[in-house]
Scaffold this active site. Structure first.
Site, PDB file in Angstrom:
ATOM      1  N   ASN A   9       0.867  -1.175   0.000  1.00  0.00           N
ATOM      2  CA  ASN A   9       0.000   0.000   0.000  1.00  0.00           C
ATOM      3  C   ASN A   9       0.906   1.228   0.000  1.00  0.00           C
ATOM      4  O   ASN A   9       1.482   1.562   1.020  1.00  0.00           O
ATOM      5  CB  ASN A   9      -0.890  -0.040   1.259  1.00  0.00           C
ATOM      6  CG  ASN A   9      -1.676   1.247   1.452  1.00  0.00           C
ATOM      7  OD1 ASN A   9      -1.762   2.070   0.540  1.00  0.00           O
ATOM      8  ND2 ASN A   9      -2.254   1.414   2.636  1.00  0.00           N
ATOM      9  N   LYS A  11       0.195   4.282  -0.288  1.00  0.00           N
ATOM     10  CA  LYS A  11      -0.415   5.506   0.255  1.00  0.00           C
ATOM     11  C   LYS A  11      -0.137   6.679  -0.710  1.00  0.00           C
ATOM     12  O   LYS A  11      -0.021   6.457  -1.908  1.00  0.00           O
ATOM     13  CB  LYS A  11       0.085   5.766   1.675  1.00  0.00           C
ATOM     14  CG  LYS A  11      -0.055   4.508   2.551  1.00  0.00           C
ATOM     15  CD  LYS A  11       0.073   4.739   4.003  1.00  0.00           C
ATOM     16  CE  LYS A  11      -0.105   3.414   4.721  1.00  0.00           C
ATOM     17  NZ  LYS A  11      -0.103   3.546   6.158  1.00  0.00           N
ATOM     18  N   HIS A  94      -9.589   1.195   4.865  1.00  0.00           N
ATOM     19  CA  HIS A  94      -8.301   1.404   5.535  1.00  0.00           C
ATOM     20  C   HIS A  94      -8.525   2.386   6.692  1.00  0.00           C
ATOM     21  O   HIS A  94      -9.307   3.325   6.568  1.00  0.00           O
ATOM     22  CB  HIS A  94      -7.271   1.947   4.537  1.00  0.00           C
ATOM     23  CG  HIS A  94      -5.894   1.984   5.119  1.00  0.00           C
ATOM     24  ND1 HIS A  94      -5.503   2.970   5.990  1.00  0.00           N
ATOM     25  CD2 HIS A  94      -4.841   1.138   5.003  1.00  0.00           C
ATOM     26  CE1 HIS A  94      -4.244   2.731   6.376  1.00  0.00           C
ATOM     27  NE2 HIS A  94      -3.828   1.620   5.790  1.00  0.00           N
ATOM     28  N   GLU A  96      -6.924   4.829   7.731  1.00  0.00           N
ATOM     29  CA  GLU A  96      -6.727   6.252   7.408  1.00  0.00           C
ATOM     30  C   GLU A  96      -7.975   6.813   6.718  1.00  0.00           C
ATOM     31  O   GLU A  96      -8.332   7.974   6.911  1.00  0.00           O
ATOM     32  CB  GLU A  96      -5.462   6.421   6.540  1.00  0.00           C
ATOM     33  CG  GLU A  96      -4.205   6.216   7.388  1.00  0.00           C
ATOM     34  CD  GLU A  96      -2.998   5.683   6.637  1.00  0.00           C
ATOM     35  OE1 GLU A  96      -2.957   5.745   5.402  1.00  0.00           O
ATOM     36  OE2 GLU A  96      -2.076   5.183   7.326  1.00  0.00           O
ATOM     37  N   GLU A 166      -5.468  -4.712  10.590  1.00  0.00           N
ATOM     38  CA  GLU A 166      -4.461  -3.678  10.761  1.00  0.00           C
ATOM     39  C   GLU A 166      -4.734  -2.889  12.038  1.00  0.00           C
ATOM     40  O   GLU A 166      -5.529  -1.931  12.026  1.00  0.00           O
ATOM     41  CB  GLU A 166      -4.481  -2.719   9.569  1.00  0.00           C
ATOM     42  CG  GLU A 166      -4.169  -3.377   8.247  1.00  0.00           C
ATOM     43  CD  GLU A 166      -3.556  -2.375   7.275  1.00  0.00           C
ATOM     44  OE1 GLU A 166      -2.438  -2.621   6.826  1.00  0.00           O
ATOM     45  OE2 GLU A 166      -4.191  -1.346   6.998  1.00  0.00           O
ATOM     46  N   GLY A 172       2.349   2.537  10.639  1.00  0.00           N
ATOM     47  CA  GLY A 172       3.278   3.644  10.465  1.00  0.00           C
ATOM     48  C   GLY A 172       3.980   4.072  11.741  1.00  0.00           C
ATOM     49  O   GLY A 172       4.608   5.130  11.787  1.00  0.00           O
ATOM     50  N   SER A 211       3.332  -1.908  10.353  1.00  0.00           N
ATOM     51  CA  SER A 211       4.778  -1.970  10.604  1.00  0.00           C
ATOM     52  C   SER A 211       5.382  -3.350  10.324  1.00  0.00           C
ATOM     53  O   SER A 211       6.267  -3.798  11.066  1.00  0.00           O
ATOM     54  CB  SER A 211       5.100  -1.506  12.028  1.00  0.00           C
ATOM     55  OG  SER A 211       4.727  -0.145  12.198  1.00  0.00           O
TER      56      SER A 211
HETATM   57  P1  PGA Z   1       2.778   0.420   7.620  1.00  0.00           P
HETATM   58  O1  PGA Z   1       1.324   0.636   6.987  1.00  0.00           O
HETATM   59  O2  PGA Z   1       3.337  -0.862   7.098  1.00  0.00           O
HETATM   60  O3  PGA Z   1       3.559   1.627   7.196  1.00  0.00           O
HETATM   61  O4  PGA Z   1       2.591   0.372   9.109  1.00  0.00           O
HETATM   62  C1  PGA Z   1       0.450  -0.443   6.761  1.00  0.00           C
HETATM   63  C2  PGA Z   1      -0.845   0.048   6.164  1.00  0.00           C
HETATM   64  O5  PGA Z   1      -1.312   1.119   6.547  1.00  0.00           O
HETATM   65  O6  PGA Z   1      -1.448  -0.612   5.293  1.00  0.00           O
END
Ligand code: PGA
Length: 249
Positions: A9, A11, A94, A96, A166, A172, A211
């Site tokens: 992903n 982003k 997601h 976000e 997640e 992140g 992460s």
């Molecule tokens: P990350 O994000 O691996 O940077 O923690 C995962 C995601 O949001 O899909």
């Protein structure tokens, strides 16, 4: 047998130049990988990724999708448009999107349905915040998020979908759920689906995201109910992403 899936992903990251390098590395290494691989670039780069990945076996996904089929929805992108650019997957829900763009369980379920009706495979993201985990409500939050989709589309729809667990506190942040913490939630998700249909549950791929790094991927992917990963930050670096893919082999 559930084939492992590792999806990147991206982003809101990338440039035409950086993407070209990353995509060509992924396409070149793809034949060495035994897992299924997907990348989800920002919308404007889907055409670029479609060309760069042609014939590589790497799947393309979108990071979101409109719940509407077409019409006066300025700024939105429909599932049919994503299909024209070779998308196979679309992320829905997601964290976000939920936290920053006000996507409710209801909207997420509508997006899931729109994506699937058009022929995309939805990747339904679920996850609890740190506050919810500390309050002991992790499973009830996940159950609620999954129920919203199950109630709208029925359990059979999950036969053509993927779920991604997640935990919001792990996205992140560099803090990863321990393999045991993740496994517990994955098992609960599978049990919720199994209560409705055992066959669908046993075939359902449940990815872990938050992460995931080259250092922890193998242990996470080694858990019984973890069928791969949804990778954010580490998906932007070819070496890291490919190491994570190899961990799923
Ligand atoms: P990350 O994000 O691996 O940077 O923690 C995962 C995601 O949001 O899909």
């Amino acid at each position: 047998m559930r084939r492992k899936l590792v999806a990147g992903n991206w982003k809101m990251h990338g440039t035409l130049q950086k993407n070209a390098v990353l995509l060509s590395r992924i396409a070149a290494e793809a034949p060495r990988l035994n897992c299924e691989v997907a990348v989800c670039p920002p919308y404007p780069y889907l055409g670029q990724a479609q060309l760069a990945l042609a014939g590589s076996g790497v799947a393309l996904g979108a990071q979101s999708v409109s719940e509407h089929a077409s019409g006066a929805f300025t700024g939105e992108i429909s599932a049919a448009m994503l299909l024209e650019f070779g998308c196979h997957y679309a992320l829905v829900g997601h964290s976000e999107r939920r936290a920053l763009f006000g996507e409710t369980d209801y909207v997420v379920a509508a997006k899931f349905e729109a994506a699937q009706m058009a022929g995309l495979v939805p990747v339904l993201c679920v996850g609890e915040t740190l506050q919810e985990r500390e309050a002991g409500s992790t499973i009830s939050v996940i159950t609620r998020q999954l129920s919203a989709v199950l109630e709208r589309v029925g359990v059979q729809a999950l036969a053509k979908a993927v779920v991604a667990y997640e935990p919001v506190w792990a996205i992140g942040t560099g803090v990863t759920a321990s393999p045991a913490q993740a496994q517990d939630v994955h098992e609960a998700i599978r049990a919720q689906v199994a209560a409705l249909d055992i066959g669908v549950a046993s075939e359902l791929r449940i990815l872990y995201g938050g992460s995931v790094k080259p250092e922890n991927a193998k242990q996470l992917f080694g858990q019984r109910d973890i069928d791969g990963g949804l990778i954010g930050g580490a998906a932007l670096m070819a070496d890291d992403f490919l190491t994570i893919c190899l961990a799923a082999n």
